[in-house]
Structures are given as structure tokens and as C-alpha cells.
Design a protein around this motif. Sequence first.
Motif, PDB file in Angstrom:
ATOM      1  N   SER A   1       0.832  -1.202   0.000  1.00 14.84           N
ATOM      2  CA  SER A   1       0.000   0.000   0.000  1.00 14.84           C
ATOM      3  C   SER A   1       0.868   1.254   0.000  1.00 14.84           C
ATOM      4  O   SER A   1       0.593   2.239  -0.695  1.00 14.84           O
ATOM      5  CB  SER A   1      -0.900   0.025   1.237  1.00 14.84           C
ATOM      6  N   TYR A   2       1.971   1.201   0.793  1.00 16.51           N
ATOM      7  CA  TYR A   2       2.876   2.353   0.895  1.00 16.51           C
ATOM      8  C   TYR A   2       3.521   2.659  -0.472  1.00 16.51           C
ATOM      9  O   TYR A   2       3.530   3.793  -0.929  1.00 16.51           O
ATOM     10  CB  TYR A   2       3.946   2.072   1.955  1.00 16.51           C
ATOM     11  N   PHE A   3       4.017   1.618  -1.140  1.00 15.25           N
ATOM     12  CA  PHE A   3       4.660   1.824  -2.450  1.00 15.25           C
ATOM     13  C   PHE A   3       3.654   2.285  -3.501  1.00 15.25           C
ATOM     14  O   PHE A   3       3.986   3.119  -4.353  1.00 15.25           O
ATOM     15  CB  PHE A   3       5.418   0.561  -2.885  1.00 15.25           C
ATOM     16  N   CYS A   4       2.430   1.822  -3.443  1.00 13.69           N
ATOM     17  CA  CYS A   4       1.367   2.278  -4.355  1.00 13.69           C
ATOM     18  C   CYS A   4       1.129   3.776  -4.163  1.00 13.69           C
ATOM     19  O   CYS A   4       1.015   4.541  -5.123  1.00 13.69           O
ATOM     20  CB  CYS A   4       0.068   1.516  -4.095  1.00 13.69           C
ATOM     21  N   TYR A   5       1.046   4.163  -2.867  1.00 10.17           N
ATOM     22  CA  TYR A   5       0.811   5.566  -2.540  1.00 10.17           C
ATOM     23  C   TYR A   5       1.946   6.439  -3.073  1.00 10.17           C
ATOM     24  O   TYR A   5       1.719   7.467  -3.699  1.00 10.17           O
ATOM     25  CB  TYR A   5       0.669   5.692  -1.012  1.00 10.17           C
ATOM     26  N   ARG A   6       3.206   5.967  -2.831  1.00  9.34           N
ATOM     27  CA  ARG A   6       4.383   6.708  -3.311  1.00  9.34           C
ATOM     28  C   ARG A   6       4.364   6.820  -4.835  1.00  9.34           C
ATOM     29  O   ARG A   6       4.667   7.878  -5.396  1.00  9.34           O
ATOM     30  CB  ARG A   6       5.675   5.990  -2.868  1.00  9.34           C
ATOM     31  N   TYR A   7       3.980   5.780  -5.539  1.00  7.96           N
ATOM     32  CA  TYR A   7       3.950   5.754  -7.001  1.00  7.96           C
ATOM     33  C   TYR A   7       2.899   6.734  -7.516  1.00  7.96           C
ATOM     34  O   TYR A   7       3.177   7.562  -8.394  1.00  7.96           O
ATOM     35  CB  TYR A   7       3.648   4.329  -7.490  1.00  7.96           C
TER      36      TYR A   7
ATOM     37  N   THR B   1       1.543   9.377  -5.977  1.00  4.28           N
ATOM     38  CA  THR B   1       1.911  10.774  -5.707  1.00  4.28           C
ATOM     39  C   THR B   1       3.043  11.238  -6.641  1.00  4.28           C
ATOM     40  O   THR B   1       3.042  12.368  -7.112  1.00  4.28           O
ATOM     41  CB  THR B   1       2.312  10.994  -4.228  1.00  4.28           C
ATOM     42  N   ALA B   2       3.999  10.334  -6.956  1.00  2.00           N
ATOM     43  CA  ALA B   2       5.107  10.670  -7.862  1.00  2.00           C
ATOM     44  C   ALA B   2       4.578  10.927  -9.268  1.00  2.00           C
ATOM     45  O   ALA B   2       4.962  11.903  -9.929  1.00  2.00           O
ATOM     46  CB  ALA B   2       6.133   9.548  -7.870  1.00  2.00           C
TER      47      ALA B   2
ATOM     48  N   GLN C   1       2.772  14.270  -9.751  1.00  2.00           N
ATOM     49  CA  GLN C   1       3.618  15.470  -9.734  1.00  2.00           C
ATOM     50  C   GLN C   1       4.241  15.755 -11.096  1.00  2.00           C
ATOM     51  O   GLN C   1       4.729  16.830 -11.349  1.00  2.00           O
ATOM     52  CB  GLN C   1       4.711  15.298  -8.685  1.00  2.00           C
TER      53      GLN C   1
END
Length: 144
Positions: A131-137, A139-140, A143
Motif C-alpha cells: 500500500s505504501y509503495f502504491c501511494y508513493r507511485y 503521488t510521484a 507530480q
Amino acid sequence: MANRNVLTLSQVSKHKSKIDCWVVIDGRVLNVTKFLEEHPGGDDVLLEVAGKDSSKEFYAVGHSKAAQNLLLKYQVGTLEGYVLQETDDGKQASVAKETKKEMSAFVVKDDAIQKFAPLLELFVPLAVAGSYFCYRYITAVSQI
Ligand code: HEM
């Protein structure tokens, strides 16, 4: 051995006359035909409970230890639903009610949870990290 003879209450109920009298006490099926004449409490009380479970009546009288031992002499079987528990010397055997079948089902359910516990331990951290890596992806990407 007569004590291993498993009998139903319906079978016992067929023996309720003066010439063929059976009673049940504590899961033990007793043929008391020959004891009718000898019973200090009289044959009438035994004939009243003939063919039935008379444990309540037996204990209500407050029979002596000698009377409780004497009944073993008349055992011809064990009532269905009761199990015979023999001592090491095999001399004295007691009869106990069988444990309810639902108990084993409950234990099986418990075992299933135990079996899946290591899988859950692996899956939960993986799901959190994913879930954390999905969120980071996401948001990246937003941008760009
Ligand atoms: C195989 C089973 C039974 C045996 C071996 C047995 C044995 C005895 C004995 C030895 C006594 C003399 C008193 C004593 O030692 O406690 C007695 C008394 C008596 N029993 Fe039983 N008994 C049996 C079943 C029953 C049942 C099922 C009933 C009731 C339905 C019963 C009712 C009585 C009564 C009313 C007395 C007289 C008590 C008194 O005078 O105070 N018995 N029995």
C-alpha cells in the motif's frame, strides 16, 4: 465381558417384569431380577423403576457404600452414550457420560486458526508495504 455390552434405553425398557427386571444406575444396565426378593427396600420400589434410568431414585434414598458396591454384581451392560473407564488392575470400573461431540468440532476450529497464523504474519506486513509503495507511485506520477 458383559460390561462392554452397549444397550439402548429402548432395549432396557423391554425388561420391566417380576421375572425379567432391569434398571439403569449411573449408565450401568443392571439385571436385578434375582435381587428383587433380597432388596431390603422391597421389590415394589424396584419394579416401579423397572426398564428405566433409576439413578435419581437410587441416590434419593441415600443408599450405603455397601449398596453402591453391591449393584456392580448385577451389571449386564452399559447404557448407550456412556463409556467404561477401567482401572489398571481391571477390578473396579466406573462408567462416565461420553463428552459431547461438539467439543471436538470446537477443537478443529481452533486448529485451523493456528494453521493460518504464520500466513497472516507474512501477509499483513506485505499488504502494508504494498500500500505504501502504491501511494508513493501515485503521488510521484501526479507530480509529473
Ligand atoms: C441394584 C440396585 C440396588 C441395590 C444393590 C440396592 C441395595 C439396597 C440396600 C443394600 C439397602 C439397605 C440399606 C443400605 O445399605 O443402603 C437398600 C435399601 C433401600 N433401597 Fe435399594 N438398592 C438398589 C436399588 C434401589 C432403587 C432403584 C430404589 C428406588 C427406586 C431403591 C430403594 C430403596 C429403599 C426405599 C430402601 C430402604 C431404605 C431404608 O429403609 O431406609 N433401591 N437398597
